[in-house]
Design a protein around this motif. Structure first.
Motif, short mmCIF file in Angstrom:
data_model
loop_
_atom_site.label_atom_id
_atom_site.label_comp_id
_atom_site.label_asym_id
_atom_site.label_seq_id
_atom_site.Cartn_x
_atom_site.Cartn_y
_atom_site.Cartn_z
N GLU A 47 22.50 9.14 9.91
CA GLU A 47 23.78 9.58 10.42
C GLU A 47 24.65 8.30 10.67
N GLU A 48 23.76 7.06 11.14
CA GLU A 48 24.75 5.94 11.15
C GLU A 48 25.22 5.19 10.07
N HIS A 49 24.37 5.31 8.97
CA HIS A 49 24.61 4.86 7.68
C HIS A 49 24.64 6.02 6.58
N PRO A 50 25.93 6.78 6.53
CA PRO A 50 25.75 7.97 5.53
C PRO A 50 25.43 7.42 4.06
N ASN A 51 25.92 6.07 3.65
CA ASN A 51 25.79 5.83 2.20
C ASN A 51 24.50 5.03 2.02
N VAL A 52 23.59 5.16 2.87
CA VAL A 52 22.24 4.30 2.69
C VAL A 52 21.45 5.04 1.73
N ILE A 53 20.83 4.21 1.12
CA ILE A 53 19.60 4.63 -0.05
C ILE A 53 18.33 4.13 0.58
N ILE A 54 17.36 5.03 0.66
CA ILE A 54 15.90 4.49 1.27
C ILE A 54 15.05 4.96 0.36
N PRO A 84 13.02 14.90 2.77
CA PRO A 84 14.52 14.83 2.57
C PRO A 84 15.16 13.58 2.94
N TYR A 85 14.54 12.72 3.59
CA TYR A 85 15.02 11.43 4.08
C TYR A 85 15.04 10.22 2.92
N PHE A 86 14.40 10.35 1.74
CA PHE A 86 13.81 9.30 1.12
C PHE A 86 14.45 9.61 -0.44
N ASP A 87 15.09 8.69 -1.05
CA ASP A 87 15.69 8.91 -2.25
C ASP A 87 14.92 8.66 -3.57
N PHE A 88 13.87 7.56 -3.47
CA PHE A 88 13.04 7.49 -4.47
C PHE A 88 11.82 6.68 -3.86
N CYS A 89 10.64 6.70 -4.86
CA CYS A 89 9.48 5.97 -4.42
C CYS A 89 8.71 5.14 -5.57
N LEU A 90 8.73 4.07 -5.73
CA LEU A 90 7.80 3.18 -6.65
C LEU A 90 6.30 2.79 -6.07
N SER A 91 5.54 2.60 -7.07
CA SER A 91 4.24 2.11 -6.81
C SER A 91 3.91 1.10 -7.69
N TRP A 92 3.09 0.32 -7.10
CA TRP A 92 2.38 -0.78 -7.84
C TRP A 92 1.65 -0.48 -9.31
N GLU A 93 1.28 0.72 -8.99
CA GLU A 93 0.41 1.46 -10.11
C GLU A 93 1.22 1.92 -11.15
N ASP A 94 2.50 1.84 -11.07
CA ASP A 94 3.61 2.42 -12.00
C ASP A 94 3.27 1.27 -13.07
N ASP A 95 2.98 -0.11 -12.93
CA ASP A 95 3.11 -0.83 -13.79
C ASP A 95 1.92 -2.03 -13.81
N GLN A 96 0.82 -1.44 -14.12
CA GLN A 96 -0.55 -2.10 -14.27
C GLN A 96 -0.58 -3.49 -14.56
N ALA A 97 0.35 -3.86 -16.03
CA ALA A 97 0.35 -5.03 -16.52
C ALA A 97 0.79 -6.20 -15.39
N GLN A 98 1.99 -5.89 -14.72
CA GLN A 98 2.57 -6.68 -13.79
C GLN A 98 1.64 -6.84 -12.59
N ARG A 99 1.02 -5.69 -12.03
CA ARG A 99 0.20 -5.77 -10.96
C ARG A 99 -1.23 -6.87 -11.33
N THR A 100 -1.61 -6.74 -12.72
CA THR A 100 -2.83 -7.62 -13.08
C THR A 100 -2.25 -9.15 -12.95
N GLN A 101 -1.11 -9.34 -13.60
CA GLN A 101 -0.59 -10.78 -13.51
C GLN A 101 -0.54 -11.27 -12.17
N PHE A 102 0.00 -10.52 -11.43
CA PHE A 102 0.07 -11.00 -9.66
C PHE A 102 -1.20 -11.34 -9.47
N PHE A 103 -2.43 -10.56 -9.55
CA PHE A 103 -3.70 -10.93 -9.03
C PHE A 103 -4.21 -12.15 -9.88
N LYS A 104 -3.73 -12.39 -10.88
CA LYS A 104 -4.19 -13.63 -11.70
C LYS A 104 -3.60 -14.77 -11.05
#
Length: 330
Positions: free
Chosen positions: A139-146, A165-185
């Motif tokens: 309500e306070e920020h009608p243009n917000v993207i959550i 109803p309040y969220f516009d998208f969701c991203l998971s680390w598991e969507d890009d396993q190659a980048q996830r593996t590189q991070f833990f390396k």
């Protein structure tokens, strides 16, 4: 949220497919055992193992164990001998048979039951203020993207009766396993210098995509393009110093650290208070937690606001917006 209900769903699904004698806690205990065993031979692989893959491996191991015991009992009965008297060759053949007997589709079905109940349970145990807080922010920020960024499969977009109803998208680390593996390396070799830019850059790209779409729709209705500070500023809210604060701030986000009061029963931070007594749900090894603790200390300087009560989140957001607006005016 307690893991009890989804673990009960795991045990019930195992029973449905003929795997009896399973305890709800077995999926967590077996997951810990698998990660610890893997860490002995390949620490990087163990650290990079996703939550989903770890649970699938835990479910399969439980099934194979039950199949093996049944097979050993049947062979011993046929040969009129005790299981303990079976030769190593026979035992190995039974192990091979047990692995072949476990169906990947059944393993997936049990996992799906666990994950579905996790989302249902999250809706039932949602903090009472959350919906009102999200409504106020919208309500306070009608243009917000959550959006949500998660290291597992928790997804507010699937919580249709509460958060969706309040969220516009969701991203998971598991969507890009190659980048996830590189991070833990990087985490293994450089400790606190490991970066999470990849997941937060992906979140920023998703925001830009959604913002451009909204901008196009506004122009189609004859509206002018908006350029207020709140449409440009990224505020990341999270309870993890290393990953939420450290990772997001490296990509230019303002950060709010949600270190909630005891009444909320928040358990994530307890892992660093006493590493000899971890929460039952935690499958992270102590060596990984030690590195995370170093990252936590490094991230402290990047905290822009702290919140102990959910109801204070809108105020913290507004304070950051005002400070950013004042900096732009100088």
């Amino acid at each position: 949220m307690s893991p009890t209900t989804q673990n009960n769903a795991f045990a019930n699904a195992m029973h449905k497919f003929g795997y009896d004698g399973i305890q709800p806690s077995d999926i967590d205990e077996t997951g810990k055992q698998i990660r610890e065993e893997m860490a002995q031979t390949d620490p990087e692989k163990a650290a990079a193992l996703s939550h989903t893959d770890l649970r699938l491996l835990a479910i399969r191991r439980q099934m194979e164990s039950i199949r093996l015991l049944r097979s050993l009992d049947e062979v011993a009965k046929d040969w009129a001998t005790a299981v303990s008297d079976l030769t190593p060759v026979v035992v190995e053949n039974c192990k091979t048979f047990a692995k072949k007997e476990v169906s990947s589709s059944v393993v997936q079905a049990v996992y799906n039951a666990w994950e579905m109940e996790r989302h249902h349970s999250a809706e039932r145990h949602l903090y009472s203020e959350v919906i009102d807080v999200l409504k106020q922010i919208k309500e306070e920020h009608p243009n917000v993207i959550i959006g949500a960024v998660t290291d597992g499969k928790a997804n507010p977009m699937l919580m249709t009766f509460t958060l969706a109803p309040y969220f516009d998208f969701c991203l998971s680390w598991e969507d890009d396993q190659a980048q996830r593996t590189q991070f833990f390396k990087e985490l293994k070799s450089t400790g606190s210098d490991a970066e999470l830019r990849w997941i937060y850059e992906a979140a920023r790209d998703k925001y830009k995509e959604l913002a451009e779409t909204r901008g196009t729709l506004k122009k189609d209705r004859g509206a002018t393009s908006a350029s207020s500070i709140e449409e440009k500023l990224w505020i990341h809210v999270g309870d993890d110093l290393a990953y939420d604060v450290g990772g997001a701030s490296a990509c230019g986000a303002k950060t709010i650290h949600m270190e909630l009061a005891d009444k909320y029963g928040q358990t994530a931070r307890l892992r660093f208070d006493n590493m000899n007594k971890l929460p039952a749900w935690s499958v992270t090894t102590k060596s990984e937690l030690e590195k995370r603790k170093i990252m936590n200390l490094a991230a402290e300087q990047h905290v822009d606001a702290r919140v102990s009560f959910m109801s204070r989140l809108p105020e913290a957001i507004n304070d950051i917006l005002e400070d950013s607006s004042a900096d732009d005016d100088e």
